[in-house]
Design a protein around this motif. Structure first.
Motif, PDB file in Angstrom:
ATOM      1  N   ARG A  86       0.826  -1.208   0.000  1.00 36.29           N
ATOM      2  CA  ARG A  86       0.000   0.000   0.000  1.00 36.29           C
ATOM      3  C   ARG A  86       0.859   1.257   0.000  1.00 36.29           C
ATOM      4  NH1 ARG A  86      -1.966   4.046   3.132  1.00 36.29           N
ATOM      5  NH2 ARG A  86      -0.663   3.483   4.890  1.00 36.29           N
ATOM      6  N   TRP A 120       0.551   4.940  -2.091  1.00 35.12           N
ATOM      7  CA  TRP A 120       1.230   5.465  -3.267  1.00 35.12           C
ATOM      8  C   TRP A 120       0.245   6.257  -4.116  1.00 35.12           C
ATOM      9  CZ3 TRP A 120       6.312   5.240  -3.736  1.00 35.12           C
ATOM     10  CH2 TRP A 120       7.025   4.224  -3.107  1.00 35.12           C
ATOM     11  N   PRO A 121       0.630   7.405  -4.657  1.00 33.83           N
ATOM     12  CA  PRO A 121      -0.215   8.085  -5.648  1.00 33.83           C
ATOM     13  C   PRO A 121      -0.432   7.139  -6.839  1.00 33.83           C
ATOM     14  CG  PRO A 121       1.488   9.564  -4.856  1.00 33.83           C
ATOM     15  CD  PRO A 121       1.819   8.201  -4.314  1.00 33.83           C
ATOM     16  N   ASP A 122      -1.602   7.213  -7.438  1.00 34.85           N
ATOM     17  CA  ASP A 122      -1.973   6.277  -8.504  1.00 34.85           C
ATOM     18  C   ASP A 122      -0.936   6.181  -9.616  1.00 34.85           C
ATOM     19  OD1 ASP A 122      -4.288   5.642  -7.144  1.00 34.85           O
ATOM     20  OD2 ASP A 122      -5.552   7.011  -8.300  1.00 34.85           O
ATOM     21  N   ARG A 125       2.122   4.298  -8.390  1.00 32.27           N
ATOM     22  CA  ARG A 125       1.791   2.884  -8.178  1.00 32.27           C
ATOM     23  C   ARG A 125       1.734   2.148  -9.521  1.00 32.27           C
ATOM     24  NH1 ARG A 125       0.037  -0.789  -5.011  1.00 32.27           N
ATOM     25  NH2 ARG A 125      -0.144   0.468  -3.164  1.00 32.27           N
ATOM     26  N   GLU A 126       1.116   2.764 -10.513  1.00 26.66           N
ATOM     27  CA  GLU A 126       0.999   2.134 -11.831  1.00 26.66           C
ATOM     28  C   GLU A 126       2.377   1.871 -12.435  1.00 26.66           C
ATOM     29  OE1 GLU A 126      -1.577   4.554 -14.248  1.00 26.66           O
ATOM     30  OE2 GLU A 126      -3.239   4.330 -12.827  1.00 26.66           O
TER      31      GLU A 126
END
Length: 136
Positions: A86, A120-122, A125-126
């Motif tokens: 996360r 994590w900011p999206d 994370r991606e």
């Protein structure tokens, strides 16, 4: 996919015996991580630390010094994303000269916002997730 950076061992990296003084390896691996975040994750350490209250401090670090590196050697550092949580990411870094392993490092970083762990900011994370999947 594996992120790689080549580092030439310089005089300032070495102890009086002419081999890399082990704390210098931590500086080198931090440089690999910093450049990985800039080149792959899309966030430079400068933008995180100067313009926002974000960062990726190291919360766990283990190292195995397998073979010495000497002045003039060119060590190829390889970074792999092993696990994405996360708010954390587990990385493995190895330093090689040719086929010889010089160093193995396992570290865990955590994303912070306002000095507290956060998801994590999206976009980050991606990119981390895609890199991890490519590495598998």
């Amino acid at each position: 996919m594996v992120y790689q950076r080549l580092t030439q061992i310089e005089f300032n990296h070495c102890d009086p015996a002419g081999i890399v003084f082990y704390p210098r390896y931590f500086e080198m691996t931090n440089s690999v991580v910093e450049n990985f975040f800039n080149d792959v994750v899309g966030r430079s350490f400068a933008s995180m630390h100067q313009n926002a209250s974000n960062g990726v401090p190291t919360v766990s670090l283990t190292a195995e010094f397998v073979a010495p590196s000497r002045l003039g050697d060119k060590v190829l550092f390889s970074l792999k994303v092993e696990k994405l949580g996360r708010s954390s990411v587990s990385l493995r870094i190895e330093g090689h000269m040719g086929a010889e392993v010089r160093l193995r490092v396992a570290l865990v970083l955590v994303w912070i916002d306002g000095m507290k762990s956060a998801a994590w900011p999206d976009a980050m994370r991606e990119r981390l997730q895609a890199y991890m999947e490519d590495a598998a």
